[in-house]
Scaffold this motif. Structure first.
Motif, short mmCIF file in Angstrom:
data_model
loop_
_atom_site.label_atom_id
_atom_site.label_comp_id
_atom_site.label_asym_id
_atom_site.label_seq_id
_atom_site.Cartn_x
_atom_site.Cartn_y
_atom_site.Cartn_z
N TYR A 126 36.27 52.53 35.64
CA TYR A 126 36.04 51.26 34.72
C TYR A 126 36.33 50.13 35.46
CZ TYR A 126 35.61 48.35 30.99
OH TYR A 126 35.39 47.27 30.04
N SER A 127 35.55 48.92 35.26
CA SER A 127 36.22 47.75 35.68
C SER A 127 35.80 46.68 34.46
CB SER A 127 35.38 47.31 37.07
OG SER A 127 35.89 48.07 38.01
N ASN A 128 36.51 45.47 34.53
CA ASN A 128 36.38 44.70 33.69
C ASN A 128 35.25 43.59 33.82
OD1 ASN A 128 38.78 45.64 32.04
ND2 ASN A 128 40.03 44.33 33.22
N GLY A 129 34.55 42.86 32.99
CA GLY A 129 33.62 41.93 33.38
C GLY A 129 34.56 40.73 33.45
N LYS A 130 33.75 39.54 33.74
CA LYS A 130 34.46 38.28 34.07
C LYS A 130 33.72 37.03 33.32
CE LYS A 130 30.84 37.60 36.82
NZ LYS A 130 30.04 36.57 36.65
N LEU A 164 38.81 34.43 33.46
CA LEU A 164 39.45 35.74 32.23
C LEU A 164 38.67 36.75 32.30
CD1 LEU A 164 39.31 32.98 29.29
CD2 LEU A 164 41.17 33.54 30.81
N PRO A 165 39.30 38.00 32.21
CA PRO A 165 38.34 39.26 32.10
C PRO A 165 37.91 39.46 30.77
CG PRO A 165 40.90 39.61 32.11
CD PRO A 165 40.55 38.45 32.38
N THR A 166 36.81 39.98 30.68
CA THR A 166 36.31 40.35 29.11
C THR A 166 36.51 41.74 28.67
OG1 THR A 166 34.09 41.14 30.18
CG2 THR A 166 34.32 38.84 30.06
N TRP A 196 23.42 39.62 30.51
CA TRP A 196 24.46 38.50 30.08
C TRP A 196 25.01 37.93 31.44
CZ3 TRP A 196 27.43 40.53 25.32
CH2 TRP A 196 26.70 40.43 24.44
N GLY A 197 24.84 38.56 32.56
CA GLY A 197 25.80 37.98 33.71
C GLY A 197 27.30 38.16 33.72
N LEU A 198 27.85 39.18 33.07
CA LEU A 198 29.28 39.15 32.96
C LEU A 198 29.97 40.16 34.14
CD1 LEU A 198 29.91 39.64 29.21
CD2 LEU A 198 30.13 37.57 30.33
N GLY A 199 29.04 40.32 35.31
CA GLY A 199 29.58 40.82 36.20
C GLY A 199 29.10 42.46 36.69
N THR A 200 27.76 42.48 36.60
CA THR A 200 26.99 43.71 36.85
C THR A 200 27.37 44.36 38.23
OG1 THR A 200 25.13 43.32 35.36
CG2 THR A 200 24.76 45.00 36.79
N ALA A 210 38.91 40.29 40.98
CA ALA A 210 40.29 40.25 40.32
C ALA A 210 40.05 40.33 39.17
CB ALA A 210 40.79 38.80 40.92
N CYS A 211 39.25 39.77 38.26
CA CYS A 211 38.97 40.15 36.95
C CYS A 211 38.54 41.57 36.70
CB CYS A 211 38.04 39.16 36.22
SG CYS A 211 38.15 37.43 36.23
N ALA A 212 37.88 42.23 37.45
CA ALA A 212 37.74 43.48 37.34
C ALA A 212 38.90 44.31 37.51
CB ALA A 212 36.77 44.21 38.44
#
Length: 303
Positions: free
Chosen positions: A6-10, A28-30, A116-120, A152-154
């Motif tokens: 798993y990885s966080n969005g940004k 900021l990570p989401t 949404w463009g949060l980091g696909t 880095a956010c991921a």
């Protein structure tokens, strides 16, 4: 054996575009991100399925090991071509994963709508890197390109200051939890912005920006340390003004929300994805009346 990663969005709060050239950025990570699940199958091929947050399949393909190994970069920007390029660069960093007589069944699942463009892409690259135990920043650089703040956010569950020093990522974990977070909202502009295209356009129109770096760095530090809502808004407004001049584009508040009672800050690539809206009053009704239905509070968006 099945493995899941798993990885966080940004969201990039300050330093957009200039972070590519070494400016300091606050990111900021989401709470939204992407899963990747891997299991073994017969034959030397990868059965790939990508799911959106509603479980619908948005991409499905079978890719042979030989396609990945022999991949040659082309102008083709299809989903499959981009994926094969990432896997090819991953193979160059860790050839062992294609030495097996077995293949893989891989599925990805977003916890946010793909548009949404949060980091696909960044969450995918970080997940693949976790799976193959390779450097995610290097995989990004060799395939998709970009500053790496999204990687880095991921990888982090807290706010970060991010900067490239001599081309290498410098990541500092920081605390960003001002007492006015209840006044921060994120609004989706109803269209996805291509990060890759935005970066290319930035470099095409690049000017001498050395004088702007200290200003943006100073704003980034001040935003992180701001103690009042008024100060925070003034800093974001100043950031928008500086970037508007650099990009020769109108600030999003001027072009779309000139009557908004508060501050609006572009995030990441200008012209799409999310903006940050800062307002003493809940601005949901305002944005809904203008046709923007996705308004997410800070506590529901930020990890």
């Amino acid at each position: 054996m099945e493995q899941t990663f798993y990885s966080n969005g940004k969201l990039l709060i300050t330093g957009e575009y200039l972070v590519l050239d070494g400016a300091k950025a606050l990111a900021l990570p989401t709470k939204f991100g992407q899963y990747l699940t891997v299991s073994s199958v017969e034959n030397q091929e990868i059965h790939w399925t990508s799911l959106d947050n509603d479980k619908s399949i948005w991409f499905q393909e079978t890719i042979s090991f030989s396609e990945i190994i022999k991949y040659k970069k082309s102008e083709n920007q299809s989903v499959k071509s981009t994926l094969v390029e990432i896997l090819h660069e991953a193979f160059l960093l860790n050839p062992k994963f294609l030495n097996s007589s077995e293949g893989y069944r891989i599925s990805t699942e977003l916890t946010f709508p793909k548009l949404w463009g949060l980091g696909t892409s960044s969450t995918l690259i970080n997940n693949i890197s976790q799976w193959l135990q390779i450097d995610a920043f290097l995989l990004l650089k060799n395939s998709f390109g970009g500053s790496g703040y999204d990687i880095a956010c991921a990888q982090n569950n807290t706010a970060i200051l991010y900067q490239l020093e001599n081309g290498l990522p410098k990541v500092e974990k920081v605390n960003f939890n001002p007492n006015f977070t209840d006044s921060i909202y994120f609004v989706y502009l109803n269209k996805k912005q291509s990060s890759k295209t935005a970066i290319e356009n930035y470099y095409k129109n690049q000017k001498n920006l050395e004088a702007d770096f200290p200003v943006i760095n100073e704003i980034t530090t001040a935003v992180l340390n701001s103690n009042s809502l008024e100060e925070f808004c003034n800093l974001l407004d100043k950031h928008e003004e500086v970037m508007s001049k650099i990009l020769e584009l109108p600030a999003v508040k001027d072009s779309l929300f000139s009557d908004f009672d508060g501050t609006i800050k572009s995030l990441g690539a200008w012209g799409g994805d999310f903006v940050m809206a800062v307002s003493k009053e809940n601005p949901t009704a305002y944005f809904e009346n203008k046709g923007y239905k996705t308004i997410i509070s800070n506590k529901d968006m930020i990890l």
